[in-house]
Design an enzyme around this catalytic site. Structure first.
Site, PDB file in Angstrom:
ATOM      1  N   SER A 122      10.090  -0.611  -5.423  1.00 56.31           N
ATOM      2  CA  SER A 122      10.323  -1.170  -4.140  1.00 56.31           C
ATOM      3  C   SER A 122      10.358  -2.734  -4.135  1.00 56.31           C
ATOM      4  O   SER A 122       9.454  -3.465  -4.943  1.00 56.31           O
ATOM      5  CB  SER A 122       9.172  -0.746  -3.175  1.00 56.31           C
ATOM      6  OG  SER A 122       9.275  -1.264  -1.947  1.00 56.31           O
ATOM      7  N   TYR A 146       1.092   0.087  -1.435  1.00 58.61           N
ATOM      8  CA  TYR A 146       2.362   0.553  -1.778  1.00 58.61           C
ATOM      9  C   TYR A 146       2.989  -0.298  -2.842  1.00 58.61           C
ATOM     10  O   TYR A 146       3.412   0.312  -3.867  1.00 58.61           O
ATOM     11  CB  TYR A 146       3.157   0.864  -0.562  1.00 58.61           C
ATOM     12  CG  TYR A 146       4.627   1.365  -1.028  1.00 58.61           C
ATOM     13  CD1 TYR A 146       4.782   2.798  -1.249  1.00 58.61           C
ATOM     14  CD2 TYR A 146       5.684   0.550  -0.595  1.00 58.61           C
ATOM     15  CE1 TYR A 146       6.131   2.905  -1.675  1.00 58.61           C
ATOM     16  CE2 TYR A 146       6.897   0.950  -0.965  1.00 58.61           C
ATOM     17  CZ  TYR A 146       7.132   2.236  -1.542  1.00 58.61           C
ATOM     18  OH  TYR A 146       8.565   2.721  -1.672  1.00 58.61           O
ATOM     19  N   LYS A 150       3.713   0.667  -6.784  1.00 57.83           N
ATOM     20  CA  LYS A 150       5.085   0.698  -7.681  1.00 57.83           C
ATOM     21  C   LYS A 150       5.296  -0.407  -8.525  1.00 57.83           C
ATOM     22  O   LYS A 150       5.890  -0.194  -9.673  1.00 57.83           O
ATOM     23  CB  LYS A 150       6.284   0.282  -6.448  1.00 57.83           C
ATOM     24  CG  LYS A 150       6.397   1.273  -5.348  1.00 57.83           C
ATOM     25  CD  LYS A 150       6.938   2.518  -5.872  1.00 57.83           C
ATOM     26  CE  LYS A 150       7.461   3.661  -5.058  1.00 57.83           C
ATOM     27  NZ  LYS A 150       8.223   4.590  -5.901  1.00 57.83           N
TER      28      LYS A 150
END
Length: 320
Positions: A122, A146, A150
């Site tokens: 991402s 997040y 990633k």
């Protein structure tokens, strides 16, 4: 050619499965079996080859081993806990996005055949004090959990590839818009809903100003790029197997102008403009100037205009 899509019940997983069914080949070989696996049972896909659907919890190594049988040639690792959800539930985010990724990589290694593994990362790996524009050589500096999860996944994909356990490649996805269906728990969800709902006569709220810029890609182009990404020769990837998938930067105002250009003035009148404090902190780090030069050199593509993003949604996903 045996392919497994982890995250096969999701938007991208389902569209990827249907595209592969239509195509019938990958990496120059006929597809003989496609396995769709997810935490919920994926919807069936019609194809001229065998398609299996099963539930899989990537936090459970035994479940991962069942989903990725011996003889698997290509693994798409799309399964993840999305941004706002991972920020709300720290432990669950790391359990799925870090430990789950490691479980999949270990299973791929255990196959002993160096399977191709396509990992969806991402643009949330970028942020903080890293100078912009973000290029292929920018250092990841995530500002949400997040993004950190990633970034860890990218390091693992690179190291497992370097050691010869897998033929890995990772692609940092732009925000996918326009997404069909119901909003998910991503902080970026409004970047689809302000287009999707008004096109269907419903109101939608935008929590940022018209001049807010972000990096976008349509679902159609994302799937095309995931297929191309699996076919890139290993030697063309260089020493870093992870890169940013092409997209384009548009402001919210430009998106709404595109909506008006495609569908007339009525849909834009259904957009409300109320701030949402719960996502403001996440959005503060999302004003991004991204230059995905490596992926573009390797043949991956962005949409030509945001009008195209809207037209693709209307052609592919808007109810009749």
């Amino acid at each position: 050619m045996n392919i497994v899509i982890l995250g096969g019940a999701g938007l991208v997983g389902q569209k990827l499965a249907r595209a592969l069914a239509t195509r019938g080949t990958l990496r120059g070989q006929a597809i003989s079996r496609l396995t769709l696996a997810d935490i919920t049972d994926p919807a069936p896909v019609d194809a001229p080859f065998a398609v299996d659907s099963l539930t899989c919890d990537i936090t459970n190594p035994a479940s991962v081993a069942q989903a990725i049988p011996d003889g698997t040639d290509v693994i798409y690792l799309l399964a993840a806990v999305v941004s706002a959800h991972a920020e709300e539930d720290f432990d669950f985010g790391y359990k799925v996005n870090m430990t789950g990724t490691l479980n999949v990589l270990d299973r791929a290694r255990a196959l002993g055949t160096q399977p191709v593994l396509v990992f969806t990362s991402s643009i949330a790996v970028f942020g903080g004090e890293t100078p912009q524009p973000f290029t292929d050589h920018s250092i990841p500096n995530p500002q949400i959990s997040y993004g950190a999860q990633k970034a860890i996944g990218e390091i693992l994909v690179n190291d497992y590839s370097r050691r010869g356990f897998i033929d890995g490649r990772g692609f940092r996805l732009p925000t996918i818009s326009v997404r069909p269906g119901k909003p998910n728990r991503a902080a970026s969800g409004f970047m689809s809903s302000i287009i999707r709902e008004p096109l269907q006569g419903q109101t939608a709220n935008c929590p940022v100003d018209r001049d807010f810029p972000h990096f976008y890609l349509s679902p159609r182009k994302c799937v095309e790029n995931l297929i191309k990404g699996a076919e890139i020769p290993r030697e063309a990837l260089g020493l870093n197997h992870c890169m940013t998938m092409p997209g384009r930067v548009w402001t919210i105002g430009q998106m709404i102008d595109a909506l008006t250009a495609v569908a007339g003035p009525a849909p834009a009148k259904l957009i409300t403009w109320d701030r949402q404090p719960e996502i403001d902190q996440i959005l503060q780090g999302w004003r991004m100037d991204i230059r995905p030069e490596k992926a573009a050199r390797l043949g991956l593509e962005a949409d030509e205009s945001y009008e195209d993003n809207i037209r693709y949604f209307m052609e592919d996903d808007l109810p009749a």
